[in-house]
Design a protein around this motif. Structure first.
Motif, mmCIF file in Angstrom:
data_model
loop_
_atom_site.group_PDB
_atom_site.id
_atom_site.type_symbol
_atom_site.label_atom_id
_atom_site.label_comp_id
_atom_site.label_asym_id
_atom_site.label_seq_id
_atom_site.Cartn_x
_atom_site.Cartn_y
_atom_site.Cartn_z
ATOM 1 N N ILE A 1 0.957 -1.315 -0.564
ATOM 2 C CA ILE A 1 0.004 -0.223 -0.397
ATOM 3 C C ILE A 1 0.859 1.455 0.241
ATOM 4 N N ASN A 2 2.089 1.232 0.982
ATOM 5 C CA ASN A 2 3.317 2.382 0.614
ATOM 6 C C ASN A 2 2.557 3.728 1.136
ATOM 7 N N GLY A 3 1.564 4.006 1.976
ATOM 8 C CA GLY A 3 1.167 4.780 3.162
ATOM 9 C C GLY A 3 0.449 5.645 1.475
ATOM 10 N N GLU A 4 -0.218 4.475 0.432
ATOM 11 C CA GLU A 4 -1.267 5.568 -0.487
ATOM 12 C C GLU A 4 -2.712 4.823 -0.858
ATOM 13 N N ALA A 5 -3.146 4.957 -0.012
ATOM 14 C CA ALA A 5 -4.132 3.749 -0.114
ATOM 15 C C ALA A 5 -5.477 4.700 -0.407
ATOM 16 N N ASP A 6 -6.405 3.807 -1.477
ATOM 17 C CA ASP A 6 -7.395 4.293 -2.460
ATOM 18 C C ASP A 6 -8.992 4.305 -1.721
ATOM 19 N N VAL A 7 -8.473 3.493 -0.549
ATOM 20 C CA VAL A 7 -9.874 2.367 -0.577
ATOM 21 C C VAL A 7 -9.636 2.438 1.118
ATOM 22 N N LEU A 8 -10.695 2.394 2.237
ATOM 23 C CA LEU A 8 -10.124 1.991 3.444
ATOM 24 C C LEU A 8 -11.484 0.561 3.727
ATOM 25 N N ILE A 9 -10.792 -0.519 4.268
ATOM 26 C CA ILE A 9 -11.920 -1.602 4.194
ATOM 27 C C ILE A 9 -12.229 -1.726 5.595
ATOM 28 N N PHE A 10 -13.375 -0.890 6.399
ATOM 29 C CA PHE A 10 -13.542 -0.580 8.235
ATOM 30 C C PHE A 10 -13.858 -2.321 8.578
ATOM 31 N N PRO A 11 -13.394 -2.468 9.740
ATOM 32 C CA PRO A 11 -14.368 -3.729 10.636
ATOM 33 C C PRO A 11 -15.409 -3.676 10.760
#
Length: 304
Positions: free
Chosen positions: A237-247
Motif C-alpha cells: 500500500i506504501n501509504g497511498e491507499a485509495d480505499v479503506l475497508i473498515f472492520p
C-alpha cells in the motif's frame, strides 16, 4: 483516462460528457436537497423527477429556471412516494435514486421489497463513501459506514468488488485497498483480522485482478508512508491507499464523522448493490455534500 482526484475535476469531467443523468428524488422539500439539485441543474449534469408534495416543490426558484429538466409528481404519502420512485428506477425511467427528507427506513423498505424492489437476488446492500481531504492528494474511498454492522467474509469481498469497480470509473487502474484494524497484527481475538488474511491471499492469487490489497493496517500506516517506515512495516500500500475497508460500522461511521468535522473533508456516498446508484444522505449532510453525492452517482450510474 486520467484519475479524477478531486470534486472540481469530477464536475468538469461530467460536464464534458454533455449528458444529463436522470435522477428521481423522494420528498426533496428541504433546503440542503434543494441546493444540491439546483447545483446539479446549473452544472448541467442531471435532470430530475421530483416526487412529493408539489405545493412545496414547485416553489423552488431554481426548478422554475429549468422546466425542461424537472418533472414533479404529486404524492404526499412518503411510502407511496418511495414505491413510485423505485418503480421508475426498476422500469428504466431514471438512472439514479435519491433520498430527500423521507425516513431512510421508508425508502429502504421499497428498495428491498422482494417482489417490487431494486436489489437483485444474491447482491448485498452496502455503503461506499468518498472524501476529499485537504491534506491528502487524491480521493479516499471507504466502506462501510452506514449499512452493514459487522460484515462477514463474503460481505467484505463484495464490498471490495464494489470499491474496485468504482475506482475504475474514477480512472484508478490499480486501486490500493487497505483492510483497517487498530494494529498490524493478526489475532484470533479479532476475527475480522483472520478474514483479512484470506482476502489478501485471494488478491495475491489474482482473484480481484489488477489491485493491491493489504492488511491488517491502521489508517495512518495506510495513508502515510512515513508512519510505516517508522514502524518498520513493509506494505505494498506504501501509504497511498485509495480505499479503506473498515472492520465494522462503528469504526467506519466514527471515521466518517470525525474526518468531516475535524479535517474539513468534503464527502460523498452511495448505496451499492441496487440496480441503480442510490444517493442516501444523512439528515446532517450539507447541501454541498449532497451535490457531491449526486456527482458521484452520475459518474457511476449504469455500472453499480
Amino acid at each position: 483516462m486520467e484519475p479524477i482526484r478531486n470534486f472540481d475535476q469530477l464536475t468538469a469531467y461530467l460536464q464534458a460528457l454533455h449528458q444529463r443523468k436522470r435522477i428521481v428524488v423522494v420528498c426533496a422539500s428541504d433546503p440542503n436537497t434543494e441546493y444540491a439539485i439546483a447545483r446539479a441543474l446549473d452544472e448541467g449534469i442531471a435532470e430530475f423527477i421530483m416526487i412529493g408534495d408539489s405545493t412545496a416543490l414547485e416553489n423552488y426558484p431554481t426548478l422554475k429556471k429549468y422546466p425542461e429538466f424537472v418533472r414533479v409528481i404529486h404524492l404526499e404519502d412518503p411510502d407511496e412516494a418511495a414505491r413510485e420512485a423505485v418503480r421508475i428506477i426498476r422500469e428504466g425511467g431514471a438512472d439514479i435514486l435519491m433520498k430527500g427528507i423521507v425516513n431512510t427506513d421508508n425508502l429502504l423498505h421499497a428498495i428491498l421489497d422482494k417482489e417490487k424492489g431494486i436489489l437483485p437476488k444474491g447482491k448485498i446492500l452496502t455503503h461506499l463513501s468518498m472524501m476529499q481531504i485537504p491534506t491528502y492528494p487524491k480521493f479516499l474511498f471507504f466502506s462501510d459506514a452506514a449499512v452493514i454492522p459487522r460484515p462477514t467474509l463474503q460481505q467484505r469481498i463484495e464490498m471490495i468488488w464494489y470499491a474496485i469497480h468504482t475506482c475504475r470509473q474514477f480512472g484508478i487502474e490499480q486501486p490500493r485497498i487497505s483492510l483497517i484494524h487498530c494494529t498490524e497484527k493478526v489475532s484470533a481475538k479479532f476475527p475480522h483480522s483472520l478474514d483479512y488474511v484470506n482476502i489478501v491471499e485471494l488478491a495475491e492469487a489474482g482473484e480481484f485482478g489488477n489491485v493491491i490489497i493489504d492488511g491488517p493496517l491502521d489508517v495512518r500506516t495506510s495513508c502515510e508512508q512515513a508512519s510505516g517506515d517508522i514502524k518498520g512495516i513493509a506494505s505494498p500500500i506504501n501509504g497511498e491507499a485509495d480505499v479503506l475497508i473498515f472492520p465494522n460500522i462503528e469504526s467506519g461511521n466514527t471515521f466518517y464523522k470525525s474526518v468531516a468535522l475535524f479535517a474539513h473533508a468534503d464527502m460523498a456516498g452511495l448505496l451499492q448493490g441496487p440496480i441503480a446508484p442510490v444517493v442516501l444522505p444523512s439528515r446532517s449532510d450539507s447541501g454541498l455534500s449532497k451535490y457531491y453525492s449526486i456527482a458521484m452517482a452520475c459518474l457511476t450510474c449504469g455500472n453499480s
